[in-house]
Scaffold this motif. Sequence first.
Motif, PDB file in Angstrom:
ATOM      1  N   LYS A  60      24.721 -40.674  10.848  1.00  0.00           N
ATOM      2  CA  LYS A  60      23.480 -39.896  10.783  1.00  0.00           C
ATOM      3  C   LYS A  60      22.514 -40.468   9.745  1.00  0.00           C
ATOM      4  O   LYS A  60      21.675 -39.738   9.205  1.00  0.00           O
ATOM      5  CB  LYS A  60      23.786 -38.426  10.488  1.00  0.00           C
ATOM      6  N   ARG A  61      22.618 -41.738   9.498  1.00  0.00           N
ATOM      7  CA  ARG A  61      21.673 -42.411   8.613  1.00  0.00           C
ATOM      8  C   ARG A  61      20.871 -43.431   9.408  1.00  0.00           C
ATOM      9  O   ARG A  61      21.442 -44.276  10.105  1.00  0.00           O
ATOM     10  CB  ARG A  61      22.373 -43.109   7.451  1.00  0.00           C
ATOM     11  N   VAL A  66      22.266 -37.904  18.600  1.00  0.00           N
ATOM     12  CA  VAL A  66      22.584 -38.179  17.200  1.00  0.00           C
ATOM     13  C   VAL A  66      22.480 -36.897  16.386  1.00  0.00           C
ATOM     14  O   VAL A  66      23.328 -36.599  15.542  1.00  0.00           O
ATOM     15  CB  VAL A  66      21.633 -39.256  16.619  1.00  0.00           C
ATOM     16  N   HIS A  67      21.448 -36.118  16.673  1.00  0.00           N
ATOM     17  CA  HIS A  67      21.258 -34.844  15.965  1.00  0.00           C
ATOM     18  C   HIS A  67      20.493 -33.900  16.879  1.00  0.00           C
ATOM     19  O   HIS A  67      19.393 -34.225  17.339  1.00  0.00           O
ATOM     20  CB  HIS A  67      20.474 -35.063  14.672  1.00  0.00           C
ATOM     21  N   ASP A  68      21.074 -32.748  17.147  1.00  0.00           N
ATOM     22  CA  ASP A  68      20.446 -31.753  18.016  1.00  0.00           C
ATOM     23  C   ASP A  68      19.369 -31.014  17.226  1.00  0.00           C
ATOM     24  O   ASP A  68      19.679 -30.191  16.352  1.00  0.00           O
ATOM     25  CB  ASP A  68      21.503 -30.774  18.534  1.00  0.00           C
ATOM     26  N   ALA A  69      18.121 -31.341  17.509  1.00  0.00           N
ATOM     27  CA  ALA A  69      16.979 -30.772  16.775  1.00  0.00           C
ATOM     28  C   ALA A  69      15.952 -30.271  17.781  1.00  0.00           C
ATOM     29  O   ALA A  69      15.030 -30.996  18.164  1.00  0.00           O
ATOM     30  CB  ALA A  69      16.365 -31.828  15.856  1.00  0.00           C
ATOM     31  N   ARG A 122      15.198 -33.317   8.927  1.00  0.00           N
ATOM     32  CA  ARG A 122      16.334 -32.463   8.598  1.00  0.00           C
ATOM     33  C   ARG A 122      17.575 -32.890   9.387  1.00  0.00           C
ATOM     34  O   ARG A 122      17.518 -33.124  10.596  1.00  0.00           O
ATOM     35  CB  ARG A 122      16.004 -31.002   8.907  1.00  0.00           C
ATOM     36  N   GLY A 123      18.688 -33.013   8.670  1.00  0.00           N
ATOM     37  CA  GLY A 123      19.946 -33.391   9.303  1.00  0.00           C
ATOM     38  C   GLY A 123      20.174 -34.884   9.408  1.00  0.00           C
ATOM     39  O   GLY A 123      21.218 -35.315   9.903  1.00  0.00           O
ATOM     40  N   ILE A 124      19.205 -35.682   8.945  1.00  0.00           N
ATOM     41  CA  ILE A 124      19.291 -37.143   9.033  1.00  0.00           C
ATOM     42  C   ILE A 124      18.971 -37.736   7.664  1.00  0.00           C
ATOM     43  O   ILE A 124      18.080 -37.255   6.961  1.00  0.00           O
ATOM     44  CB  ILE A 124      18.288 -37.694  10.072  1.00  0.00           C
ATOM     45  N   VAL A 156      17.369 -37.888  18.533  1.00  0.00           N
ATOM     46  CA  VAL A 156      17.061 -36.774  17.645  1.00  0.00           C
ATOM     47  C   VAL A 156      16.097 -35.847  18.385  1.00  0.00           C
ATOM     48  O   VAL A 156      14.918 -36.182  18.579  1.00  0.00           O
ATOM     49  CB  VAL A 156      16.441 -37.257  16.324  1.00  0.00           C
TER      50      VAL A 156
END
Length: 540
Positions: free
Chosen positions: A235-236, A289-292, A499-501, A275
């Motif tokens: 997550k980077r 990668v990130h549920d946004a 947010r979240g990353i 994302v």
Amino acid sequence: MAGRDGAVDTGEFDYIIVGAGSAGCVLANRLTADGKHSVLLLEAGPRDRNIWIHIPIGYARLFKNPKVNWMYQTEPEPGLDGRQVFQPRGKVLGGSSSINGLVYIRGQHADYDRWQQLGNVGWGYDDILPYFKRAENQQRGEDEYHGVGGPLHVSNSRINDPLSDAFITAATQVGIPANNDFNGASQEGAGYYQTTTRNGRRGSTARTYLRAARERRNLKIETNALAQRVLFDGKRASGVAYRQNGALKSARARKEVLVSSGAYNSPQLLQLSGVGSGELLRQHGIDVVHDAPGVGASLQDHLQVRIVTRCSRAITINDDVMSLRRKAMMAMRYAFLRKGPLTIAAASAGAFFKTHPRLSTPDVQIHFIPFSTDKMGENLHTFSGFTAHVCQLRPESRGSVKIKSADPEVAPEIRINYLSTDTDRTTNVEGLKILRKILAAPAMKPFCAGEEEPGPQVTSDADLLAYARQRSSTVFHPTSTCRMGNDPLAVVDQQLRVRGIDGLRVVDGSIMPDLVSGNTNAPIVAIAEKASDMILADAK
């Protein structure tokens, strides 16, 4: 060297900026100024070599030029009788600051204080004012509200226009105060707009910020480089894949990836990168990668509804264009003096007023221009005419931006939902009624030969609303699709970090919690100025 997915590895940089627009050029300048950090700046469009970019009225020539313009369209808008609305956005060094209408407006003090009241600490008016001043090189000089010595030149009008003079006087005759500085103590009133120009030439951020940084060894600029996706290690954010001249390339970021692609392209790139709404991404076969779900949500834009008036005197730019002699004089005046009609912005004069006494600040803006046309970017009318646009400053309607495909070259789905609330519908109608009072005031009477559009037959509120649905268009101010905030749908925090990353920020108009009360280019520059300080502080 081959990178991921066979992409050519173009090296490692401290920062990668995606988008060389109003915000990206500011970041490129500020992050490379001390020589300590290496920066790669990616721009999907070409260099800003088109001559019409640098001549202020050239925005009319660039309005539908796909070489420098993304040429987006909304989906059919229910509130506008199912019409699609053209959405020009800059695709060139300088981004939309290279093709916009050049009007310099910051918005109201209350806009930024409202952002802070929503929990965005550090984004109140007193916090953002120093960045407006730092950016600015104000022709009128320095004072409490303005700065000098900054990269962004802010200049007075260079045309002598009796119609604009008459409009300002007429506004005072119906009770709107005169205002010589819409960006000072108060926005309310009528006056001339200032523009982002210097000596009659456009001052895009490519010209004012990027030019000074181009020769720095720690800045690499790549044009015609369309970002495909942000690359991640877990997550980077670790880099960016991009396509340039048919070749797939990738670059690595030691510190951060900075997405500055605008209110449509920034959420599109995040979604393409995994994302965004998990449901949406899975529909297009993109790994999450990130549920946004807030990415691409909350879209806002300013709508404009116009009144076109026939002029009783042959003093409009329509008349200049219809006469070979006057066209030649116009060109010569610009060539030798950098003055005259070719220096005009998308509005010469304007007004900010309240449509109801209960309001504490103006809710409508007027853009007045001494020419008329059926649509922006098309030929001027063959009669003497001028135009005034009503713009609701704080629309309630919100829409969305969603990818239609995993292919970065496929335009996203844009839904703005114009006129979807009672407040939005009422404000536009009341704004048109007040504008008609201004145009009927004594100062304007010598110039008015009759209302061409919507026409005297359109009188009732229902008729005016129907006209707005049929003929309104955008003022080109999309925002808020990667909104800053603390709620579950907020995309970035108060440091503009996604947010979240880790290692990923968004820096452009998409981070606005809601629309500012006016044109958006000046606020986007200030946002990038503030962001550069935050980024450099974190780098220490």
